[in-house]
Every structure is written in C-alpha cells, then in structure tokens.
Motif scaffolding. Structure first.
Motif, PDB file in Angstrom:
ATOM      1  N   GLN A  80       0.830  -1.199   0.000  1.00 24.41           N
ATOM      2  CA  GLN A  80       0.000   0.000   0.000  1.00 24.41           C
ATOM      3  C   GLN A  80       0.868   1.253   0.000  1.00 24.41           C
ATOM      4  OE1 GLN A  80      -2.466  -0.290   3.493  1.00 24.41           O
ATOM      5  NE2 GLN A  80      -4.117  -1.324   2.389  1.00 24.41           N
ATOM      6  N   SER A  81       0.300   2.313  -0.555  1.00 25.47           N
ATOM      7  CA  SER A  81       0.949   3.611  -0.428  1.00 25.47           C
ATOM      8  C   SER A  81       0.768   4.123   1.001  1.00 25.47           C
ATOM      9  CB  SER A  81       0.329   4.596  -1.428  1.00 25.47           C
ATOM     10  OG  SER A  81       0.509   4.143  -2.756  1.00 25.47           O
ATOM     11  N   LEU A  82       1.529   5.135   1.339  1.00 22.51           N
ATOM     12  CA  LEU A  82       1.446   5.738   2.671  1.00 22.51           C
ATOM     13  C   LEU A  82       0.222   6.662   2.699  1.00 22.51           C
ATOM     14  CD1 LEU A  82       2.998   5.935   5.399  1.00 22.51           C
ATOM     15  CD2 LEU A  82       4.106   7.980   4.450  1.00 22.51           C
ATOM     16  N   TYR A  83      -0.933   6.074   3.002  1.00 28.66           N
ATOM     17  CA  TYR A  83      -2.193   6.768   2.778  1.00 28.66           C
ATOM     18  C   TYR A  83      -2.725   7.551   3.975  1.00 28.66           C
ATOM     19  CZ  TYR A  83      -3.277   5.013  -1.910  1.00 28.66           C
ATOM     20  OH  TYR A  83      -3.295   4.773  -3.255  1.00 28.66           O
ATOM     21  N   TYR A  84      -2.190   7.354   5.196  1.00 28.35           N
ATOM     22  CA  TYR A  84      -2.848   8.016   6.313  1.00 28.35           C
ATOM     23  C   TYR A  84      -2.822   9.542   6.253  1.00 28.35           C
ATOM     24  CZ  TYR A  84       1.854   7.310   8.452  1.00 28.35           C
ATOM     25  OH  TYR A  84       3.196   7.249   8.716  1.00 28.35           O
ATOM     26  N   PRO A  85      -1.906  10.187   5.514  1.00 27.05           N
ATOM     27  CA  PRO A  85      -2.029  11.647   5.385  1.00 27.05           C
ATOM     28  C   PRO A  85      -3.326  12.080   4.692  1.00 27.05           C
ATOM     29  CG  PRO A  85       0.220  10.983   4.922  1.00 27.05           C
ATOM     30  CD  PRO A  85      -0.589   9.721   5.019  1.00 27.05           C
ATOM     31  N   ARG A  86      -4.015  11.150   4.038  1.00 26.69           N
ATOM     32  CA  ARG A  86      -5.279  11.521   3.384  1.00 26.69           C
ATOM     33  C   ARG A  86      -6.371  11.875   4.391  1.00 26.69           C
ATOM     34  NH1 ARG A  86      -6.486  10.918  -1.898  1.00 26.69           N
ATOM     35  NH2 ARG A  86      -4.795  10.284  -3.292  1.00 26.69           N
ATOM     36  N   VAL A  87      -6.167  11.516   5.654  1.00 29.33           N
ATOM     37  CA  VAL A  87      -7.086  11.983   6.689  1.00 29.33           C
ATOM     38  C   VAL A  87      -7.107  13.507   6.707  1.00 29.33           C
ATOM     39  CG1 VAL A  87      -7.498  12.040   9.183  1.00 29.33           C
ATOM     40  CG2 VAL A  87      -6.809   9.899   8.077  1.00 29.33           C
ATOM     41  N   MET A  88      -5.954  14.123   6.469  1.00 30.15           N
ATOM     42  CA  MET A  88      -5.874  15.584   6.453  1.00 30.15           C
ATOM     43  C   MET A  88      -6.623  16.164   5.251  1.00 30.15           C
ATOM     44  SD  MET A  88      -4.480  16.860   9.062  1.00 30.15           S
ATOM     45  CE  MET A  88      -4.164  18.502   8.440  1.00 30.15           C
ATOM     46  N   MET A  89      -6.622  15.440   4.140  1.00 29.31           N
ATOM     47  CA  MET A  89      -7.380  15.909   2.986  1.00 29.31           C
ATOM     48  C   MET A  89      -8.875  15.951   3.310  1.00 29.31           C
ATOM     49  SD  MET A  89      -7.742  14.331  -0.869  1.00 29.31           S
ATOM     50  CE  MET A  89      -5.991  14.393  -1.256  1.00 29.31           C
ATOM     51  N   ARG A  90      -9.355  14.905   3.959  1.00 24.57           N
ATOM     52  CA  ARG A  90     -10.763  14.878   4.361  1.00 24.57           C
ATOM     53  C   ARG A  90     -11.069  16.010   5.341  1.00 24.57           C
ATOM     54  NH1 ARG A  90     -13.866  10.921   8.434  1.00 24.57           N
ATOM     55  NH2 ARG A  90     -15.970  11.030   7.545  1.00 24.57           N
ATOM     56  N   THR A  91     -10.147  16.248   6.273  1.00 23.90           N
ATOM     57  CA  THR A  91     -10.332  17.336   7.230  1.00 23.90           C
ATOM     58  C   THR A  91     -10.404  18.682   6.520  1.00 23.90           C
ATOM     59  OG1 THR A  91      -9.177  16.093   8.958  1.00 23.90           O
ATOM     60  CG2 THR A  91      -9.336  18.477   9.252  1.00 23.90           C
ATOM     61  N   LEU A  92      -9.537  18.879   5.536  1.00 19.39           N
ATOM     62  CA  LEU A  92      -9.562  20.127   4.774  1.00 19.39           C
ATOM     63  C   LEU A  92     -10.902  20.289   4.061  1.00 19.39           C
ATOM     64  CD1 LEU A  92      -8.143  22.667   3.695  1.00 19.39           C
ATOM     65  CD2 LEU A  92      -7.224  21.265   1.840  1.00 19.39           C
ATOM     66  N   ALA A  93     -11.416  19.212   3.484  1.00 19.22           N
ATOM     67  CA  ALA A  93     -12.717  19.279   2.819  1.00 19.22           C
ATOM     68  C   ALA A  93     -13.809  19.682   3.805  1.00 19.22           C
ATOM     69  CB  ALA A  93     -13.045  17.931   2.182  1.00 19.22           C
ATOM     70  N   GLN A  94     -13.741  19.163   5.024  1.00 19.53           N
ATOM     71  CA  GLN A  94     -14.735  19.513   6.040  1.00 19.53           C
ATOM     72  C   GLN A  94     -14.626  20.986   6.433  1.00 19.53           C
ATOM     73  OE1 GLN A  94     -13.589  16.564   8.917  1.00 19.53           O
ATOM     74  NE2 GLN A  94     -15.069  15.046   8.186  1.00 19.53           N
ATOM     75  N   VAL A  95     -13.392  21.466   6.571  1.00 15.95           N
ATOM     76  CA  VAL A  95     -13.176  22.872   6.925  1.00 15.95           C
ATOM     77  C   VAL A  95     -13.701  23.784   5.815  1.00 15.95           C
ATOM     78  CG1 VAL A  95     -11.417  24.642   7.310  1.00 15.95           C
ATOM     79  CG2 VAL A  95     -11.217  22.423   8.435  1.00 15.95           C
ATOM     80  N   LEU A  96     -13.361  23.457   4.564  1.00 14.91           N
ATOM     81  CA  LEU A  96     -13.796  24.297   3.453  1.00 14.91           C
ATOM     82  C   LEU A  96     -15.311  24.269   3.293  1.00 14.91           C
ATOM     83  CD1 LEU A  96     -11.044  23.535   0.759  1.00 14.91           C
ATOM     84  CD2 LEU A  96     -11.176  25.432   2.400  1.00 14.91           C
ATOM     85  N   THR A  97     -15.929  23.138   3.629  1.00 17.23           N
ATOM     86  CA  THR A  97     -17.391  23.067   3.614  1.00 17.23           C
ATOM     87  C   THR A  97     -17.974  24.092   4.583  1.00 17.23           C
ATOM     88  OG1 THR A  97     -17.474  20.740   2.969  1.00 17.23           O
ATOM     89  CG2 THR A  97     -19.375  21.604   4.154  1.00 17.23           C
ATOM     90  N   GLU A  98     -17.429  24.152   5.801  1.00 24.28           N
ATOM     91  CA  GLU A  98     -17.937  25.090   6.798  1.00 24.28           C
ATOM     92  C   GLU A  98     -17.663  26.541   6.400  1.00 24.28           C
ATOM     93  OE1 GLU A  98     -17.073  24.409  10.851  1.00 24.28           O
ATOM     94  OE2 GLU A  98     -17.761  22.322  10.840  1.00 24.28           O
ATOM     95  N   GLU A  99     -16.522  26.769   5.760  1.00 23.60           N
ATOM     96  CA  GLU A  99     -16.141  28.139   5.429  1.00 23.60           C
ATOM     97  C   GLU A  99     -16.829  28.672   4.166  1.00 23.60           C
ATOM     98  OE1 GLU A  99     -11.635  28.359   7.362  1.00 23.60           O
ATOM     99  OE2 GLU A  99     -11.892  28.459   5.192  1.00 23.60           O
ATOM    100  N   TYR A 100     -17.019  27.819   3.159  1.00 21.32           N
ATOM    101  CA  TYR A 100     -17.421  28.331   1.844  1.00 21.32           C
ATOM    102  C   TYR A 100     -18.828  27.970   1.390  1.00 21.32           C
ATOM    103  CZ  TYR A 100     -12.781  30.188   1.094  1.00 21.32           C
ATOM    104  OH  TYR A 100     -11.636  30.945   1.204  1.00 21.32           O
ATOM    105  N   SER A 101     -19.509  27.058   2.089  1.00 25.13           N
ATOM    106  CA  SER A 101     -20.877  26.724   1.676  1.00 25.13           C
ATOM    107  C   SER A 101     -21.767  27.958   1.670  1.00 25.13           C
ATOM    108  CB  SER A 101     -21.467  25.656   2.599  1.00 25.13           C
ATOM    109  OG  SER A 101     -20.885  24.405   2.376  1.00 25.13           O
ATOM    110  N   GLU A 102     -21.655  28.784   2.698  1.00 24.05           N
ATOM    111  CA  GLU A 102     -22.502  29.968   2.784  1.00 24.05           C
ATOM    112  C   GLU A 102     -22.218  30.971   1.671  1.00 24.05           C
ATOM    113  OE1 GLU A 102     -20.970  32.952   5.997  1.00 24.05           O
ATOM    114  OE2 GLU A 102     -20.521  30.921   6.721  1.00 24.05           O
ATOM    115  N   HIS A 103     -21.090  30.796   0.987  1.00 26.18           N
ATOM    116  CA  HIS A 103     -20.747  31.664  -0.143  1.00 26.18           C
ATOM    117  C   HIS A 103     -21.122  31.036  -1.487  1.00 26.18           C
ATOM    118  CE1 HIS A 103     -18.659  34.403   2.541  1.00 26.18           C
ATOM    119  NE2 HIS A 103     -17.990  33.383   3.048  1.00 26.18           N
TER     120      HIS A 103
END
Length: 282
Positions: free
Chosen positions: A192-215
């Motif tokens: 397998q590739s070293l995939y656990y940093p992808r947790v941060m990608m999901r976190t970023l998506a969650q943050v951007l959802t909270e920040e930019y949905s209202e826009h």
C-alpha cells in the motif's frame, strides 16, 4: 485569443491521468512493463481523472487537464477532442508552490476561472516497501514529505487559487477524490501507499465546507472505497478473480457530475462509493 474561445464553463482536473493507465507508474511497478490498453473502453483508460475530464467535456465544459508532464495527458486530450469536446493540458507539479501558481495563471488566462475543480492527485510512495518495512520507523522523511505535498499542502494551495473567484461569483464546485484511508488512521499494509495523510485531505474538505458553503461553493469529499478499473489494475489477478470488487471510473465520473448539479437546498458533502461485492469501509 483564449484557448477557451467559446467561453464555456471550465472544469479543472488536478491529476487528470492515472498511475494505473497503460504506462503509469503503478502499472509498470506491478507488471514490470507498460501494457496494451487497446481493448479497454476509452472512458476507463485514464482512471477517475480521465473519466471525470471526459464526462464534463461531454456535458459542454471546457476541461483543463493538469499533469506533471504534458505528454502524459496527450492521449486523453486527443480522446476528448475525438468525442467533440474541448480541452487543454497544463503542466502542474503539486510539490512546487511556484508551479501551482504559474499553472493557474495560465488556466485563468487561457480558459477562465474554474467553475469546477476536481482534486484527483495521487501518489505511490510506500507501495514498493518490502513486508519487513511496514513500520513508521522505516518511512523515509522524503517519502512522507511527498505524501504531505499531495494529500494536504497541495490541495491547500490549489484551494487558495480557485476559491476566491468562486466566492465572489457565489457559485462553484470543489471536489476531492479520496479513499477509505481518509476515514480514520490505519496501519499501512505491504504493497500500500502511505495513505494516512489523506485523513488531512478529508479534514480540509470539512473545513472548506464550513467556510465556503454559505458563499455558494459546493465542497465535497468523495471516498472511493475500492479498486478502480483501469488498464493496469484490471490486469491484476485479484481484480480478474473478483470483478465485483472493482469500481467503474465512468460511473464514478457520473457521481461527480451529479454532485455538481445538485440543488443548493440539498448538497452532499461526503459521498462514499463502494462496489456491491464488498462491505463499506469505516
């Protein structure tokens, strides 16, 4: 004159080609050589990125294909044009902030501000480590750095390039291609590739959802929960023996387009796609 001379809506696919395409890095690593893809449907030949690019082009978008090497995406661009679509290739290296900035200068000049951004970049770092080197202590810092560039720093920098214009316009879609390793921390298994940093990608998506949905910006994390059909992956014995465990990238691309066309009153912010033959990851 702009390359997007008809003023079409713009879909940018970051990582438009596949590590499992006929001459991809994973294909060569797994099989020892490139393989023939002449019997593979054109919609599948370049994995998810290629399928998404073809789907949005078919729906009337001007598609921008980003890749580190222009030649890598030339066959995909030719296929889109043969289907009557319009596209351009832009070289972009996610490890380099200057490369990302320069690429988006070109995109804005030649195509326009993106209406849709699909972050589909991947990496294979860790995949070639032997069974006795699975523990963190054997992971080279340079290898870890690459995973951070692709899974966290890269999408952060790309978001800074496209979200201001989407916010000002009051609309746009920013989608992340992710995998089941983004759902929680998991030990890296052999091959397998070293995939656990992808947790941060999901976190970023969650943050951007909270920040930019209202826009008016639709942000979504797409969890692709299984092996994706492509020339190199479909030649693996495990996929030939269990085709019910393989996801069709053409159908994945349809899911992305569905997300983009959702009404604002009922946006999906995380979509998990799992083949019927396996249990969903968690």
């Amino acid at each position: 004159m702009r390359t997007n001379s008809k003023g079409k809506q713009v879909c940018v696919v970051i990582g438009a080609t596949s590590k499992w395409q006929s001459d991809g890095r994973n294909t060569v690593l797994a099989h020892g050589h490139p393989i023939d893809d002449s019997d593979v449907p054109v919609g599948i030949r370049w994995g998810v990125g290629g399928a998404v690019a073809q789907k949005f082009a078919q729906e009337g978008f001007f598609t921008v294909l980003t890749t580190r090497n222009e030649a890598n995406a030339a066959p995909l661009a030719a296929a889109i044009r043969e289907q009557g679509g319009e596209c351009m290739i832009v070289e972009l290296d996610l490890v380099s902030q200057d490369s990302i900035a320069s690429a988006f200068v070109t995109i804005r000049r030649e195509a326009g501000d993106p209406d849709v951004l699909v972050y589909n970049a991947g990496y294979l770092e860790g995949r070639d480590l032997p069974p006795d080197m699975e523990l963190l202590e054997y992971i080279q810092v340079e290898m870890f750095d690459v995973t951070q560039h692709i899974a966290c720093r890269g999408p952060f920098l790309v978001a800074k390039e496209v979200l201001p214009a989407m916010r000002k316009k009051g609309q746009g879609s920013f989608f992340f291609s992710n995998n089941s390793s983004s759902l929680r921390g998991k030990k890296r298994m052999t091959g397998q590739s070293l995939y656990y940093p992808r947790v941060m990608m999901r976190t970023l998506a969650q943050v951007l959802t909270e920040e930019y949905s209202e826009h008016g910006v639709h942000v979504a994390n797409i969890v692709i929960d299984g092996s994706i059909d492509s020339p190199g992956s479909r030649a693996l014995p495990r996929n030939q023996n269990r085709p019910d465990l393989v996801l069709n990238p053409i159908k994945i691309a349809e899911a992305y387009y569905y997300l983009h066309t959702q009404d604002k009153s009922c946006w999906t912010h995380e979509l998990q796609l799992t083949p019927y033959g396996s249990k969903p990851s968690y």
